[in-house]
Structures are given as structure tokens and as C-alpha cells.
Design an enzyme around this catalytic site. Structure first.
Site, PDB file in Angstrom:
ATOM      1  N   GLY A 192       0.822  -1.194   0.000  1.00 31.58           N
ATOM      2  CA  GLY A 192       0.000   0.000   0.000  1.00 31.58           C
ATOM      3  C   GLY A 192       0.859   1.247   0.000  1.00 31.58           C
ATOM      4  O   GLY A 192       2.057   1.209   0.306  1.00 31.58           O
ATOM      5  N   CYS A 193       0.256   2.356  -0.344  1.00 33.32           N
ATOM      6  CA  CYS A 193       1.008   3.613  -0.445  1.00 33.32           C
ATOM      7  C   CYS A 193       1.512   4.067   0.923  1.00 33.32           C
ATOM      8  O   CYS A 193       2.695   4.372   1.082  1.00 33.32           O
ATOM      9  CB  CYS A 193       0.151   4.684  -1.106  1.00 33.32           C
ATOM     10  N   TYR A 194       0.619   4.112   1.905  1.00 32.70           N
ATOM     11  CA  TYR A 194       1.067   4.505   3.249  1.00 32.70           C
ATOM     12  C   TYR A 194       2.138   3.546   3.777  1.00 32.70           C
ATOM     13  O   TYR A 194       3.179   3.999   4.274  1.00 32.70           O
ATOM     14  CB  TYR A 194      -0.109   4.531   4.219  1.00 32.70           C
ATOM     15  N   THR A 210       4.322   1.829   2.276  1.00 36.92           N
ATOM     16  CA  THR A 210       5.613   2.054   1.621  1.00 36.92           C
ATOM     17  C   THR A 210       6.358   3.213   2.278  1.00 36.92           C
ATOM     18  O   THR A 210       7.537   3.103   2.639  1.00 36.92           O
ATOM     19  CB  THR A 210       5.401   2.347   0.115  1.00 36.92           C
TER      20      THR A 210
END
Lengths: 343, 343, 343, 343
Positions: C148-150, C152
Site C-alpha cells: 500500500g502507499c502509506y 511504503t
């Protein structure tokens, strides 16, 4: 590999030129100059260029620049004209992204730019670098005057209509909206986030330096006299120009859409949208494309053309590289096919 | 009618103070001073104040200001301390919206503000104007040090927890995000639209002048020592502060929500949201409210408080007027009940 | 040339994957599927991809996808798990950009994603595709769960500290701010310009699906138990994640800066900033870089790490391509070195 | 106190009407209706109205509305026409903020609004509520059709020129730019932050419902036939309309500036700027003012007028209240003198 120099790499157009050139396969960056930042790594000022940590700003030294095959000026108006003659004598070919060589008439230039021109003798031979208009002359040009951002969007938008011919005294009204990056990186109150954000305004309504530039070029395309009204506005976004163009007197028998499609059919970077589709600045953000639509709303007297570009790419650095590609016999789109950033 | 003077009315906090005072029914504006804009109509610089075309900036003349009952300083740090003693001697009551009187310890102040304090003798008697904390002292104060924008959001957010008591060495982490208007109206590159727009960044992570201010006040509320970490950020909007507050060591038996509701039950401008609801800066844009939520996510060790204000209103001009109302025996909310602007 | 398929190319992560892959020199796009847009040219939906007018959305047909060497899922959560087993049986290697294979424990996954997992047997062999953590396993992975973006931004930010070891019950607080594109392209009121613009807010403070994902990975890095607090916020910009990370209990003798520099010295896409420098999301907009700074403000108990990425690139499509490069033995940075767009 | 009802209070114009009316000293809010939100406190949906926690949405019940002296419709087009006849029979005076009664010709209305009109008999007696044009009729009107946002900005901008008389077939070109709140609160892809942010586009270039409305009114002002071109655009801000108006055929002997000043000298909410000054939308954000400048750039054929309003205030709710004030014999500016929010 073309050996390239950049004079004045610290402003937004210089930074954008660097962004394009660092991934251009036919270019070797020889010197990026900045008086104020000499010695500083470029990626320190512009961390988006982090993959090129080797680049360092150097003093604008003519000796070094003379070793380049091509020098771009991304410096303020009135800078290039003091250095260009010496560079040209040394065989360097020049693309000036500022306004020093855009106006053919020296008196007009001096009136609008409020200074004495340092090398008026070069004005006539300088080629106005609107690629789609002057491609053949650009091939052999020693000095290219890269167009202003507004003129690029406006002239491309009305070019097919003017080439078809307009009646005497036809009106061309260019209502143009620019992102705030067009105001440059020098700090000033109206460009502050708190002022320009959540705000829309016009500026220089009665006198903008791009007016004589557009006027000169429109007049050059058509033999009839053109009445030009040009209103620049600031819109709260960083990049992009949207020009809404109103042209009176267009022959009602002309098939507008096919006229535009034919005119730009072979162009790499001008897209004429399908009928009913409308361009948006976001679709060209970060890319070298100009997107156009043409229509006659309510079947009225006025033809409306919508023209969008990224002011820093097709309106500045991208078109400059497009011109360099042509000048040096490369594929015109080399290094310029990166997709825009959406959303 | 309280006769009011404003020193330094050209910045954003001065403009906001004017916006509030021009529709305040208990105030008569005696003088709005600006050295740089003296003689210019206020509505010329701030056209949103068009309904008050009579207001004109005047030179900051002590004689004129002494005729006021209340003088607000909306000037840069280090301005008020040179004028306040003379005004107070003349019986004027003062609200300083800058930082000259916020720090009790003169050495600390001089360390953080990098100048010698001109009237250290006033520091102890100045009342820190966080209304909800010091209301009674404000009533009789001759000199109110209006809190910084970040301190207002942070202290209100943790006040009930500190008043309940924290264990020794509890951690208070304040992750605070501010709109760009907090950076003021002086032009500078990071506050340009092209830099601050579409960007999120932290600044002054290792040293921000609001850290000692918050620290002093938290320490004043609780007798145990508080470890404070404070990280200010810039978010691409004009107005608003959002503080996310992380507090360790809070008694697990404490009913968080009812503790907050009880603490602020009688407050005009602090709203504790219902359980599950979360505050947004837009809900207080242009208003004097602070909105709070408190929760213990994942039933973990850390209590999370969210606190939002408009940095220019509750974080500056609004709270200053709230304090003036109290000082002069008016209804605390007089002139401050305008709804925020949404959307 | 790797033959590639994309399932669900109409959302923002799919569009971004296309933006990267159309200029990737080692990839041949075999099929871009969309149930809703089948038959429509991709450049019609995403005009920024105008240089690839040949691409047309097709129905998500397993037969066609089985001919690919690598299939990316850019579809909603719960889509990939229904198609992946069949594709893997056919020898296709898969990168899922959604969450179907990120959580190892099936009960945890089903609790957070509120559905029954269709192929729990694949969870253990799926490799969590945080490149800098699991590079060796990714080389041979048949199925990569792209982070997921967060997660990462957060995990990269605290990785060196956790690898150095934290005391039992150390606190990790992740205060994360995301651009609005993270909310996807499905229309909803909070993501409207008039709501999200000029607004800052937190959301899902008490329960966000990235919490168990981050927790699992942090726990995998260190053997001690980690207390994780994670607060996601929405900031008014389109792209970018800014994570402010607060870690307690870090050994005071550790040289923070050199620990980070050493850990990421050989990484292509993680840059540890010089001491005193702070990252900004705009510096990575459109690029695959993560930029980090680490400091111990006020010499306090808490170490503060700042971590920025572009949520659509390193936080999604860029990292997916980075992983594909590794899986297929290409240079890890192939097709990923485009400079970010600044300003 | 005028007893007021609002039908459809959940959209942006309804919310803005509430913002104005809750601090209006001459109004008592009797009923705020919403079918979807009945029973919910208004301040729950619009927390900026927190000072009025007593307001609760109710079902749109005609019996309750008939007890009002004045009912505002802030509902979608096609709603008011089904309820207005019954309310008017009961003696209620109505201000419709939607388009049901703006067009006098029923066939034209039905063509543009694609439905059958429910009470065409009311069209002739409805007064078009552009205050500055129809003040006298508004005084006694039973039914006011509040103008559209674009028509307000455009008609005010060209009113003095048309009243002075234009030659036959003069061109009026209205290039209008609106903030995104004009698109309403219903979720849709083009109004998402990620789409409308950092973007500028035109829409409905060939057919917008405000075209016949503007055309009708311009034609009503002048006896000569007017050619109208109207191009609406979306600009990335929440509030504000900026209309750039191009008029051909204006008598060259006319003193433009004094003509405008005289025309609007007694108007409360129209400000003609000094020569050389240009309006900005931010100067009227949240206020009921229209600010205008007029010029003839480059001494050319075209007169350029710039006109700004807040689309939700003078373009909707503010003008509606201005009209109500007049209808009920109150001071026209009562409750409308709040300063705009700047910055």
C-alpha cells in the site's frame, strides 16, 4: 551527441529544460550556468533531477559556452542579446527562450522592453521558433527566437483560420489563462500562494508584451489586417495555458474541423480533438502537446477555438528542444514523448 | 464604544483583525497605522473591506494611539515592545498579536527571538491570552500576549488531559499542519503558489519559536515535567491549522470524551465533537471556533487528539478580539459569531 | 520484451502504470482490460497517453491474459484473488497492486477486508513487494503483493531503526498525509474539489486497513513487539504522501544520519537527505523516489523521520514496475528514471 | 421578523443561504426542508453553522411552508414549479434560486430544461431578480426568479453599455470562468479534486442553459439585436466567477469609466474600480459585491469589461436575500454587509 550549454538554469524554464534534456538521448550537457548558484549541484536546487547528481551550476563563462554546439538561453529578457553575437561568431547555434529576438522591428522591441537592443542587426535573421509555422527555416537557423508561452497557444489556435484567409478587419480575441508558474520564481506578492490560490484575475489587460509578438506573427500569416485583443489571466494552478480564441469573419462554408485536422495532420505535437471533445490543460501537463478544438457555437458569427499547452513545455522548454532537434537533424520528437502527468 | 487602535494593519493578521472589527458593534476604529501605506485607503489594499471606504492608514503616531482605550499590535515581532510601555503609561490597554510578551523568561525569549528585549519588566505581568486558560486574569489585564497560532491549537487540544494529570515524563507529540497564510505576506520563494501548491512539507523541525511557547504553557498547566515534540508542516491551503496530538501515559480509566465535553461545556468557541466525528479545517474557516475530537485508536497506549482552528481567527485576530471583549466587560462572543465560509 | 497484461486499467493506479509502461523499453503491452471501458481507446480516457493511440481497453478475458508473462492487477480489492490462481497455473507471474495478498494471516485479512478470501493458500507464498526489504525473494516470486502507499512511506522511513533494534514496547507513531488521488477515481462527496480543496482533515483514525499491513511488516523486521499508532490525513493536493514518523526508545548512541545513509547507500530509489535538509512531496511528484530525513529534535526522547513518496508511483505503479524489473532480471530502474515534475 | 422557509437546504446554495440568514437581523427561520436529511441537525451537515445548533432539517411539508411569509427554493431545477402555485395561493412570496421561472418563453424553457413546465402561467408575472435591473418590480413581486450565477456577472458587466445603445448586430462575447462549487455537491468525476485541481477547462461550449437566459435579458435591455457568444469555463478554485466581456460597436465618444460610475453610483453592491485597477475574485469571496472594470485596450475596436462575483453570494444566495429585503421593505443591504474573506 550534441554538446549543449544552458545560460540561466535556475528559473522554472531552465529547470524544465534540464528535466527534458537529462533524459534526451542525443544531448550531452556541457555547461549549466548560473551566476547566483555557481558551484551548487543542480539537484540541490531542483531535487526532482536527483538522478543527475553530477550536474553542477557553473559561472556563465563565454569560453566554456563557445565549446558547445547549441546554447539555450533561459535567462531574463535582455541577457541573451549581450552574449549571442560572440557565441554565434564562434559557430554556436542559439535558442533564446526569452524575448530578445522575437520582435523584428527594433523600435517596437525597445518600446515594449524598455531598453536599447544590443544587437539589432540579428533581429532579421533570427527565426521565430514556432515549429509548426517555421519548420523549414528552423532547420538552418543559427539563432532561434523561441516563442512566448501565450503566443504559442494563441497562434497555433488561429493558424488554420488565418491561412484560409480572413476578411479585412476581422477580429481575433484571445482570452488566455495561465498557471502561476508563468510568473517565474522571483518572489512577489501576487504570486504568493495566499494571494493566487483561490483567486482568478486578469493582469496587464491594457498592455502585455506578448500582444505585439502575437500581432506580428498573425500579421505575417495573413495579408489582411488583423485586429487583435489579448487578455491574459492568472488561474490558480501551477502549469498550463488555456486560450479561448474568438474569431469573427470566418467563411461560413469552411468545414472547420477538417480544416484543422488537415493543417495539423502531420504534426507530432498538435492534436485536433474529435468534434464535441474539449481540451483540458491537465491533459498536457508535463508534455509537449498542444490540444485544440474548433467550433461555431449556436451557429453564430463567432468561431471559437480552444487551445491548451503546458506553458513550461510547448510554451517554453519543450518547444526549444523541438527546435534544437530540427536544427541538428534529429527526429523532431526525440526526448519529447514523455506522457503528461495525470492526474 | 471602545476606541481602538491597530499598529501594523497591512499583514494578514492585521487585515483579519480589521475584517472582524469593522462589523463589531462595540468598537470604534480610531487609528489603523502603517508606516509603508500611510495615506492609503484600507479598502484599496484589502478590497474585501469595501464597505468601509472611510478607513485610511495613518502613520504610527504614539500621540494618536494614546487616545485609544485598546491598541492591538499586528506588527512583526520586536515592534510592540518598543511602544507598549509608553502606551500603558497613558492608560491604554494592549493586545499584542506578535510574540513580544508570550515568553515569561527573558533569556529564553532573547535566545529564540535573537534580540534584546526592550521592556523585560513587563513580561511577568503580561497575561498569556489563551482565553480558555486564563479568562479571569484577562479581565483585568493591562497587557495581553495573544498566543501563537500553533500554540492555540495545541494547548487547547491537550488541556483537559494535562489538567487531569499525566505521569512524569509523559510524551506530548504535536504534529501540526498550517495553511500558507501563516507564513505572512512578505514575498519569499517557499510561499509562492508554484512552490507551496501541490506540495506538502515540514519546516523548522529542529527549532521553531512556538516550541518554547507551548512548552512553557504545558508546564504551567501540569506540575509534572512534559516532553514536547513539535513538528510544524505547510499544507497547500490558505487558512487553517490542523494539530494531531499524541499523548502517552493517559490514565486508562479516564472517560476521554466526557472529560473533554465537561472541560469545554461552557466555552463559546470550543466544540468537542461527538464520538466518531472528526474535525476538518474547512469547518472553521473564517470563524473563531476550535473543534476537537479525542480518541484512543486501537485501544493502544497513545491518546490521539485532533484540533482545528483558523490560524488567522482563533489563532490570531479572533482570539485577540475575544480577549478585548473580556478586558472591557463585553459579551465574550460579541462580533465573533459570523459563521465560517463553507465550502 | 516482457509481454504484459493489466487488469483494471481505468483507475488512477492503472493509468499511472500505463504512463510508466508505455515508455518502458523492456515491455510489450499485450492487454489492458476494463469491463466498463472495453473497446474504448485508452488515450480517450487518459489523453495524457496520447502518444499511444493504438492502445484499446479489452474485456478481462483469462485466455488473453494467460498469454502474458506478467499480469498487473490495478483493480479494486477482492478482484485479483478470483483470477490469480488460474493465471499462475498457466505460468503467468503476477503483481497485485491491490490488497488481496498483503496480509499473511487469513483471519486478519478477512476481518479488515470484510470478505472471504478466495485463495488463502497463496497468502504464504506471496512476496510482500517492498523492494528494499524483500528484493531477493522478489527475484523468484510468482506472486508479488505490491505494498500500500502509506505502508511504503512508513516502513521505508523506520526500517533502519527497526533493523538496529528497538527496546520492548517502543512506540512508532506514523502521522501520514496523502494527496486526494489516493481516494481513487470513484466519485464521492469528500473527494470533491469544493470539499477537499482548502481543507485538511484526518480520516479512519480508529481503523484503517493499512494499520495491520504496516504492523505485520514492522513486526517482521524486529523481534520485539512494536506499538503502532497510524493516523492518515487528506491534504489538498493531488499526488504525494508525507509521513512524519515518531519513534521512541532509539539508542542515543546511534548515529542516525549515517545509519540511514548506510542502509540505503545502494538503493536506486531511496535518498537520505543531508543533515538539516527536509523532504517535500513536490520533489518526488511523478518519480519513483522516496526521500528521507532523520533527526532527534531538541535532543529529546523522540526520533523524527520524514518520508515522502508519490503515492501513485513509489506508492503503487512505480514500485510495481520496479518489482517486475527484478522478477524478470532487468535492471531494477529500467523505465523508472524519469525526473519528477517540478514545479 | 419575516418568517422564512427554505426548500432544499442541503446543496451549496442552500447552505450559503443559511449562512447569510442565520445572522440576518430581520429574519426568523421557520423551516429548512430536505427530503434526504429530515431530522438531522443542519450544523451536523454544515458545521460552519455551529452557532445555530437548534436548526434541524424537516420534510418539505406544504402545510408548514404555507405559514411562512417568504419561501426560498434552493432545490434542483424543476422542483419549485410543482410547489409554487400552492404556496402563492396561500399568500407566500417566493424566491426561486433555480431556473424554473427565469425564461419567459415556455417553449424555450422546455427546450433547454428538457421537461414540461408545470405552471407556465406564472412565467410572465415572475420577476427576473437581477436587483440592479428590476428593483422596482421586485418590490411588489410575489414570485422572483433569482438569476443564474453567470447571468448575474455577465449582465451587470454589460448593462451600462447596452443601456447606452449598441449598433445593430453588435457582438457580445462573454468568456466566463467559474469556481467548482458552481457544479454543486452531487458527486461526479469532473468535479473531483484530482480532476478539477491543477486543471483548467471549458464545458458546454456549444450549449449552456445560461445562454438563453443571458440572451433574453440583454435583448430586453436594448432594442437592437444582440449577438451573444458565451463560453463557460471551470477554474480550480471553490468560489468565484470572473467574466471577461468583449463588446464591439461601442460608441468611441462614450466616456466608459464615467458611464459605469454613474450607472452604479447608487448601488450598494456594485463597485466600479478606479481606472487601471482590475478586479479579482478573491476580493468578493464570501461577499455580495460585484466589482467591475471597463477599458478599451490598445484603443482598439473592442471594449473589455471585467466582472467578478462570488457565485454562491451575489450569484445565488446573497442576491436572493437582497431581493427578499426589497420585497419586504427592509434596507436592501440588511444582513449582507459582511466583509469577504481575504486571504
Amino acid at each position: 551527441m550534441i554538446s549543449v550549454g544552458i545560460v540561466g538554469g535556475t528559473g522554472y524554464t531552465g529547470a524544465e529544460l534540464l528535466r527534458i534534456l537529462v533524459s534526451h538521448p542525443g544531448v550531452s550537457l556541457h555547461a549549466v550556468t548560473s551566476r547566483s548558484e555557481a558551484g551548487r549541484p543542480v539537484a540541490d536546487l531542483y531535487p526532482n533531477l536527483a538522478s543527475r547528481e553530477d550536474l553542477v551550476f557553473v559561472e556563465p563563462d563565454p569560453a566554456g559556452l563557445k565549446q558547445c554546439e547549441c546554447v539555450f538561453f533561459a535567462a531574463p529578457n535582455g541577457t541573451a542579446m549581450h552574449m549571442v553575437p560572440e557565441l554565434m561568431e564562434a559557430g554556436v547555434r542559439v535558442v533564446d527562450m526569452a524575448a530578445d529576438f522575437r520582435i523584428k522591428d527594433v523600435a517596437t522591441w525597445e518600446y515594449w522592453y524598455k531598453q536599447t537592443h544590443a544587437c539589432p542587426g540579428l533581429l532579421q535573421s533570427a527565426v521565430y521558433g514556432l515549429t509548426e509555422l517555421n519548420r523549414e527555416q528552423i532547420r538552418t537557423a543559427r539563432l532561434v527566437a523561441n516563442p512566448g508561452c501565450y503566443p504559442t497557444a494563441v497562434i497555433l489556435g488561429v493558424l488554420p483560420l488565418l491561412e484560409q484567409g480572413l476578411p479585412e478587419h476581422a477580429q481575433v480575441i484571445a482570452d488566455a489563462k495561465s498557471g502561476v508558474s508563468g510568473a517565474g520564481r522571483s518572489p512577489n506578492v501576487p504570486a504568493l500562494f495566499s494571494e493566487a490560490g483561490e483567486n482568478f484575475r486578469a493582469y496587464n489587460v491594457s498592455a502585455h508584451r506578448h500582444w505585439p509578438e502575437i500581432k506580428q506573427e498573425l500579421q505575417g500569416i495573413t495579408s489582411t489586417s488583423v485586429n487583435l485583443t489579448f487578455t491574459p489571466h492568472l488561474t490558480p494552478m501551477v502549469r498550463g495555458i488555456f486560450a479561448t480564441l474568438y474569431v469573427s469573419g470566418v467563411d461560413r462554408t469552411l468545414d472547420l474541423h477538417s480544416t484543422y485536422q488537415q493543417r495539423f495532420a502531420r504534426e507530432n505535437f498538435v492534436e485536433v480533438l474529435g468534434e464535441g471533445a474539449l481540451p483540458e490543460t491537465k491533459h498536457v501537463r508535463g508534455s509537449n502537446y498542444c490540444r485544440l478544438s474548433v467550433q461555431r457555437p449556436y451557429d453564430g458569427e463567432i468561431v471559437v477555438v480552444l487551445s491548451v499547452i503546458d506553458n513550461l513545455v510547448k510554451g517554453a522548454a519543450g518547444q526549444a528542444v523541438q527546435n534544437m532537434n530540427i536544427m541538428f537533424g534529429l527526429d523532431e520528437s526525440l526526448g519529447l514523448l514523455q506522457s503528461g502527468l495525470f492526474p
